[in-house]
Design a protein around this motif. Structure first.
Motif, mmCIF file in Angstrom:
data_model
loop_
_atom_site.group_PDB
_atom_site.id
_atom_site.type_symbol
_atom_site.label_atom_id
_atom_site.label_comp_id
_atom_site.label_asym_id
_atom_site.label_seq_id
_atom_site.Cartn_x
_atom_site.Cartn_y
_atom_site.Cartn_z
ATOM 1 N N GLU A 1 -6.223 -18.310 19.002
ATOM 2 C CA GLU A 1 -6.590 -18.639 17.527
ATOM 3 C C GLU A 1 -5.405 -18.266 16.797
ATOM 4 O OE1 GLU A 1 -9.923 -16.633 15.702
ATOM 5 O OE2 GLU A 1 -11.055 -17.187 17.606
ATOM 6 N N GLU A 2 -5.215 -18.750 15.571
ATOM 7 C CA GLU A 2 -4.129 -18.540 14.692
ATOM 8 C C GLU A 2 -4.736 -17.339 13.853
ATOM 9 O OE1 GLU A 2 -3.245 -21.927 12.118
ATOM 10 O OE2 GLU A 2 -2.255 -22.928 13.948
ATOM 11 N N SER A 3 -4.077 -16.186 13.695
ATOM 12 C CA SER A 3 -4.397 -15.158 13.166
ATOM 13 C C SER A 3 -3.736 -14.651 11.889
ATOM 14 C CB SER A 3 -4.444 -13.746 14.051
ATOM 15 O OG SER A 3 -3.073 -13.589 14.497
ATOM 16 N N VAL A 4 -2.561 -15.229 11.718
ATOM 17 C CA VAL A 4 -1.762 -14.976 10.364
ATOM 18 C C VAL A 4 -1.110 -16.384 10.186
ATOM 19 C CG1 VAL A 4 0.183 -13.598 9.504
ATOM 20 C CG2 VAL A 4 -1.290 -12.672 11.265
ATOM 21 N N GLU A 5 -1.043 -16.370 8.515
ATOM 22 C CA GLU A 5 -0.517 -17.513 8.278
ATOM 23 C C GLU A 5 0.636 -17.019 7.244
ATOM 24 O OE1 GLU A 5 -0.049 -21.596 6.642
ATOM 25 O OE2 GLU A 5 -1.631 -20.930 8.126
ATOM 26 N N ILE A 6 1.764 -17.364 7.515
ATOM 27 C CA ILE A 6 3.071 -17.222 6.674
ATOM 28 C C ILE A 6 3.200 -18.244 5.812
ATOM 29 C CG2 ILE A 6 3.608 -15.113 7.834
ATOM 30 C CD1 ILE A 6 5.926 -17.103 8.987
ATOM 31 N N SER A 7 3.777 -18.238 4.546
ATOM 32 C CA SER A 7 4.075 -19.249 3.690
ATOM 33 C C SER A 7 5.730 -18.692 3.333
ATOM 34 C CB SER A 7 3.295 -18.877 2.374
ATOM 35 O OG SER A 7 2.086 -19.317 2.498
ATOM 36 N N THR A 8 6.415 -19.966 3.389
ATOM 37 C CA THR A 8 7.899 -19.827 3.313
ATOM 38 C C THR A 8 8.545 -20.911 2.339
ATOM 39 O OG1 THR A 8 8.582 -21.191 5.355
ATOM 40 C CG2 THR A 8 8.018 -18.780 5.660
#
Length: 187
Positions: free
Chosen positions: A2-9
């Protein structure tokens, strides 16, 4: 996994939608995401830092990443950093959409240049890659409306030149007046 973290760049720096003070920690994580989740220590040093950084630079950055919830780990035996959990990254998603030919969707998700305040070799390369890939994809589609839309998001001379060449309304082309004047003189 599962994707646990979302980063915005793209255009900003955030973890799970919350702005973070340590953009360099997010940058390290983005580099790991774009490298398939792991990378050698020396390679990371060369791509994240200019000159001769202190030996503690990368471990400090990894510690900052963990403090903001990013799953960056180090394997001392093999000398590489890796992501303990899957991390979703907007720039990876936009580049993937462009590779799949989903230009409209990529433009919908493009919210600004990659980590605009970062000047590492990695950040500058990714910024150029994203912008060039957007421009190439848009020019390949040869859709004037799509070009105009992309020109509002990505400031790129090749795209602007093509809009001028196609006799697009010069008020929509995002160029300085002097550069636009020189294009019109040549064309």
């Amino acid at each position: 996994m599962e994707e646990s973290v979302e980063i915005s760049t793209l255009g900003r720096c955030a973890v799970d939608g919350v702005a973070v003070p340590s953009r360099r920690a997010v940058e390290l994580t983005a580099l790991l995401v774009l490298s398939g989740g792991r990378a050698q220590r020396d390679w990371l040093m060369a791509n994240l830092f200019e000159g001769d950084p202190a030996p503690s630079s990368l471990p400090t950055l990894a510690l900052r990443a963990r403090k903001v919830g990013l799953p960056v780990r180090y394997d001392r035996d093999q000398g590489f950093y890796w992501l303990e959990e899957e991390v979703a990254c907007d720039v990876a998603r936009v580049l993937g959409l462009l590779r799949e030919g989903m230009v409209d969707e990529a433009l919908d998700r493009y919210t600004g240049p990659f980590l605009p305040m970062s000047h590492s070799p990695f950040a500058m390369e990714v910024r150029a890659t994203v912008e060039n890939t957007v421009v190439r994809a848009v020019l390949d589609r040869a859709d004037l409306e799509l070009m105009v839309r992309a020109d509002r998001l990505v400031k790129h001379p090749e795209l602007s030149e093509e809009l001028v060449r196609r006799n697009a309304d010069t008020t929509i082309v995002s160029l300085s007046r002097s550069w636009l004047h020189s294009l019109e003189a040549v064309g």
